[in-house]
Design an enzyme around this catalytic site. Structure first.
Site, short mmCIF file in Angstrom:
data_model
loop_
_atom_site.label_atom_id
_atom_site.label_comp_id
_atom_site.label_asym_id
_atom_site.label_seq_id
_atom_site.Cartn_x
_atom_site.Cartn_y
_atom_site.Cartn_z
N GLY A 83 0.76 -1.25 0.00
CA GLY A 83 0.00 0.00 0.00
C GLY A 83 0.79 1.29 0.00
N GLU A 107 4.23 4.04 5.95
CA GLU A 107 2.98 3.28 5.83
C GLU A 107 1.92 4.09 5.08
OE1 GLU A 107 1.37 0.75 5.76
OE2 GLU A 107 1.33 -0.47 7.55
N ASP A 131 -4.06 1.52 11.25
CA ASP A 131 -5.44 1.20 11.64
C ASP A 131 -5.41 0.66 13.08
OD1 ASP A 131 -8.23 0.70 11.00
OD2 ASP A 131 -7.73 -1.38 10.67
N ARG A 190 -5.79 0.70 -6.20
CA ARG A 190 -4.59 1.39 -5.71
C ARG A 190 -4.22 2.55 -6.61
NH1 ARG A 190 -2.23 -1.94 -1.84
NH2 ARG A 190 -2.35 -4.18 -2.22
#
Ligand code: IMP
Length: 180
Positions: free
Chosen positions: A48, A103, A107, A170
């Site tokens: 990610g 990152e 979360d 993405r």
């Protein structure tokens, strides 16, 4: 309002590319100041974070640094499996290095919590975390609170700018929030 439909879910644009660029610039400025006298090693968490990392490292000013990658997975669909898998291990020596983990989103903090323990075990001199997004209300691990945050977000699931839904979306240049 721009919208995306993915696997039966409806997403609406939340952050435009311009807003994202402002957030990234703010994070890059802070890191540039803090690491002026150092040679940080950026550890980009795949998959990610590759989009955020590409923008972030190019926005750093007067910094001598290295960039490496690690691939982990703890997510399936819209929720965490709670178990971190190192799919691509770290290729770089981190002993005595000032590490900045990059990152896309923090979360529960499980990924960062485990990654920090891993990097500490490998002898990193210092470890900080830069993230594009942070969901403070979902944080379960104190040591995973990021040092550099693009923007805080409530609990909603988001896609785009590197963030995926089961591998897709993405490539969106904006960030979209799921709508119930
Ligand atoms: P954590 O370990 O619970 O902090 O989860 C971190 C990872 O979960 C991130 O690197 C993302 O891959 C994924 N993740 C968490 N929230 C979202 C989201 O809203 N959209 C897409 N991926 C997410």
């Amino acid at each position: 309002m721009k919208t995306i439909d993915e696997q039966g879910y409806h997403f609406e644009e939340w952050l435009t590319p311009q807003e994202i660029a402002q957030d990234v610039a703010q994070v890059a400025d802070r890191i540039s100041k803090d690491y002026q006298e150092k040679e940080p090693l950026f550890v980009v968490v795949l998959n990610g974070a590759f989009v955020f990392a590409a923008d972030l490292i190019r926005a750093l000013k007067d910094i001598r640094c290295e960039v490496t990658f690690i691939r982990v997975s703890s997510y399936w669909g819209m929720s965490s499996t709670g178990k971190l898998e190192f799919i691509v291990p770290l290729q770089q020596v981190v002993d005595n290095r000032d590490v900045v983990i990059v990152e896309d989103i923090v979360d529960t903090g499980l990924t960062i919590h485990q990654l920090k323990a891993h990097l500490r075990g490998l002898g990193a001199a210092s470890i900080r975390v830069a993230t594009m997004l942070f969901k403070p209300r979902k944080l379960e691990y104190d040591d995973a609170k990021p040092d550099y945050i693009g923007r805080e977000i409530t609990d909603e699931f988001v896609i785009g700018y590197g963030l995926d839904f089961d591998g897709f979306e993405r490539n969106l240049d904006a960030i979209y929030k799921v709508k119930e």
